[in-house]
Scaffold this active site. Structure first.
Site, short mmCIF file in Angstrom:
data_model
loop_
_atom_site.label_atom_id
_atom_site.label_comp_id
_atom_site.label_asym_id
_atom_site.label_seq_id
_atom_site.Cartn_x
_atom_site.Cartn_y
_atom_site.Cartn_z
N GLU A 65 0.86 -1.19 0.00
CA GLU A 65 0.00 0.00 0.00
C GLU A 65 0.89 1.23 0.00
O GLU A 65 2.03 1.19 0.49
CB GLU A 65 -0.92 -0.04 1.24
CG GLU A 65 -1.91 1.08 1.41
CD GLU A 65 -2.78 1.35 0.17
OE1 GLU A 65 -2.43 2.31 -0.53
OE2 GLU A 65 -3.76 0.64 -0.09
N ASP A 115 -7.99 0.99 -7.87
CA ASP A 115 -8.42 2.31 -8.37
C ASP A 115 -9.03 2.16 -9.77
O ASP A 115 -8.37 1.63 -10.67
CB ASP A 115 -7.23 3.27 -8.42
CG ASP A 115 -6.76 3.65 -7.03
OD1 ASP A 115 -7.60 3.78 -6.12
OD2 ASP A 115 -5.53 3.81 -6.83
N LYS A 119 -12.12 7.63 -16.21
CA LYS A 119 -12.06 8.39 -17.47
C LYS A 119 -11.27 7.59 -18.51
O LYS A 119 -10.20 7.04 -18.19
CB LYS A 119 -11.37 9.74 -17.24
CG LYS A 119 -12.24 10.68 -16.43
CD LYS A 119 -11.59 12.04 -16.29
CE LYS A 119 -12.47 12.93 -15.46
NZ LYS A 119 -11.75 13.96 -14.74
N ASP A 151 -16.12 -2.88 -8.67
CA ASP A 151 -17.52 -2.47 -8.84
C ASP A 151 -17.68 -1.61 -10.10
O ASP A 151 -18.70 -0.98 -10.28
CB ASP A 151 -18.03 -1.71 -7.61
CG ASP A 151 -17.27 -0.41 -7.37
OD1 ASP A 151 -16.02 -0.44 -7.47
OD2 ASP A 151 -17.91 0.63 -7.11
N THR A 191 -15.34 -4.61 1.89
CA THR A 191 -14.33 -3.57 2.13
C THR A 191 -14.99 -2.18 2.09
O THR A 191 -16.14 -2.03 1.68
CB THR A 191 -13.20 -3.60 1.09
OG1 THR A 191 -13.70 -3.09 -0.14
CG2 THR A 191 -12.65 -5.01 0.88
N LYS A 192 -14.19 -1.20 2.50
CA LYS A 192 -14.70 0.18 2.52
C LYS A 192 -15.13 0.64 1.12
O LYS A 192 -16.18 1.23 0.94
CB LYS A 192 -13.58 1.08 3.07
CG LYS A 192 -13.99 2.51 3.25
CD LYS A 192 -12.86 3.32 3.84
CE LYS A 192 -13.20 4.80 3.74
NZ LYS A 192 -12.07 5.65 4.04
N GLU A 194 -15.88 -1.25 -1.41
CA GLU A 194 -17.03 -2.04 -1.85
C GLU A 194 -18.32 -1.39 -1.35
O GLU A 194 -19.28 -1.25 -2.11
CB GLU A 194 -16.90 -3.46 -1.30
CG GLU A 194 -18.06 -4.36 -1.68
CD GLU A 194 -17.76 -5.81 -1.34
OE1 GLU A 194 -16.92 -6.06 -0.48
OE2 GLU A 194 -18.38 -6.68 -1.97
C1 LIG Z 1 -9.86 2.13 -4.42
S1 LIG Z 1 -8.74 1.79 -3.12
C2 LIG Z 1 -9.32 0.19 -2.49
C3 LIG Z 1 -8.84 -0.08 -1.12
C4 LIG Z 1 -9.32 -1.39 -0.48
N1 LIG Z 1 -8.81 -2.54 -1.21
C5 LIG Z 1 -10.82 -1.44 -0.40
O1 LIG Z 1 -11.44 -2.23 -1.13
O2 LIG Z 1 -11.38 -0.68 0.40
C6 LIG Z 1 -7.25 1.32 -3.98
C7 LIG Z 1 -6.04 1.31 -3.09
O3 LIG Z 1 -4.94 0.86 -3.85
C8 LIG Z 1 -3.79 1.61 -3.47
N2 LIG Z 1 -2.84 1.56 -4.59
C9 LIG Z 1 -3.05 2.02 -5.84
N3 LIG Z 1 -1.99 1.79 -6.62
C10 LIG Z 1 -1.07 1.18 -5.85
C11 LIG Z 1 0.24 0.70 -6.09
N4 LIG Z 1 0.82 0.81 -7.30
N5 LIG Z 1 0.90 0.11 -5.08
C12 LIG Z 1 0.33 0.01 -3.84
N6 LIG Z 1 -0.92 0.43 -3.56
C13 LIG Z 1 -1.61 1.02 -4.55
C14 LIG Z 1 -4.31 2.99 -3.17
O4 LIG Z 1 -3.47 3.73 -2.30
C15 LIG Z 1 -5.66 2.67 -2.51
O5 LIG Z 1 -5.57 2.58 -1.12
#
Ligand SMILES: C[S@@+](CC[C@H](N)C(=O)[O-])C[C@H]1O[C@@H](n2cnc3c(N)ncnc32)[C@H](O)[C@@H]1O
Length: 212
Positions: A65, A115, A119, A151, A191-192, A194
């Site tokens: 993370e 993520d 777009k 999602d 998850t949050k 989700e």
């Molecule tokens: C949309 S959030 C989802 C978080 C969690 N898995 C959830 O379902 O609640 C995506 C997470 O991936 C992390 N992230 C994105 N690209 C990353 C990377 N290259 N290496 C490590 N973490 C990454 C972001 O910091 C973020 O906390």
């Protein structure tokens, strides 16, 4: 960061966070045992990570993370629940896998709600695309699995196509009634992100592939 997250981050990082070191031994060495290793990419606040690790003490979990408050929160969960089977690397997952993870060393990858980059001009930033998925397949041990959940409908479709085209990965749900998507895995906690998707009436798509 909340005060609790900051305190956990400062006091617990030395015990549970592994520094990014490009020439380090492969990730399993950080646990001091030979238990199978699950690598989670982007655990967010890490509550689901802690839940899964707590339910499976015979497995190791390495969380990758870059979001520091989330790392503080997972460290707090580790302390509160006295978890011994989680380690964290605060670094870009792509580089950690490239430089700190030996081929065949991961029994599983969890990628929950990556993520979405909705777009079109940002789609190239999406994580679950080739050639990154080729590297994930290379790092998986034989019989290991990759489990992704999203999602975002078009990301789900794109990831399904990319993973299906990845050498070494097999979709046990290809040809199933869900067009190749997997059924919900009951052991996965919500998850949050989700919950945010569900609040917007997004349908959750699950992808589950096995290394040949
Ligand atoms: C949309 S959030 C989802 C978080 C969690 N898995 C959830 O379902 O609640 C995506 C997470 O991936 C992390 N992230 C994105 N690209 C990353 C990377 N290259 N290496 C490590 N973490 C990454 C972001 O910091 C973020 O906390």
């Amino acid at each position: 960061m909340s005060v609790a997250q900051k305190r956990s981050y400062e006091t617990l990082s030395p015990r549970f966070c592994i520094p990014f070191t490009p020439d380090a031994a492969s990730a399993p060495a950080f646990f001091g045992n030979e238990n199978p290793l699950t690598i989670e990419i982007g655990f967010g606040m890490g509550i689901a990570t802690a839940d899964i690790a707590e339910a499976n003490p015979q497995k190791n979990y390495l969380g990758l993370e870059v979001h520091t408050p989330g790392i503080g929160r997972l460290l707090w969960e580790i302390e509160k629940r006295d978890l011994r089977n989680i380690r964290i690397i605060e670094h870009d997952a792509v580089e950690v896998l490239e430089k700190m993870t030996a081929p065949g060393s991961a029994a599983a990858f969890h990628i929950f709600f990556p993520d979405p980059w909705p777009k079109k001009r940002h789609h190239k930033r999406r994580l679950v695309t080739r050639p990154f998925t080729d590297m994930l397949a290379e790092k998986l041990s034989s019989g290991g699995y990759l489990y992704m959940v999203t999602d975002w409908e078009d990301y789900g479709n794109q990831a399904l196509a990319e993973l299906s085209a990845t050498p070494g990965l097999v979709n046990p749900h290809a040809g199933s009634g869900k067009s190749g998507f997997a059924p919900h895995q009951d052991w996965r906690p919500r998850t949050k992100f989700e919950q945010k998707g569900i609040d917007k009436n997004h349908e959750v798509r699950e992808l589950y592939f096995i290394k040949e």
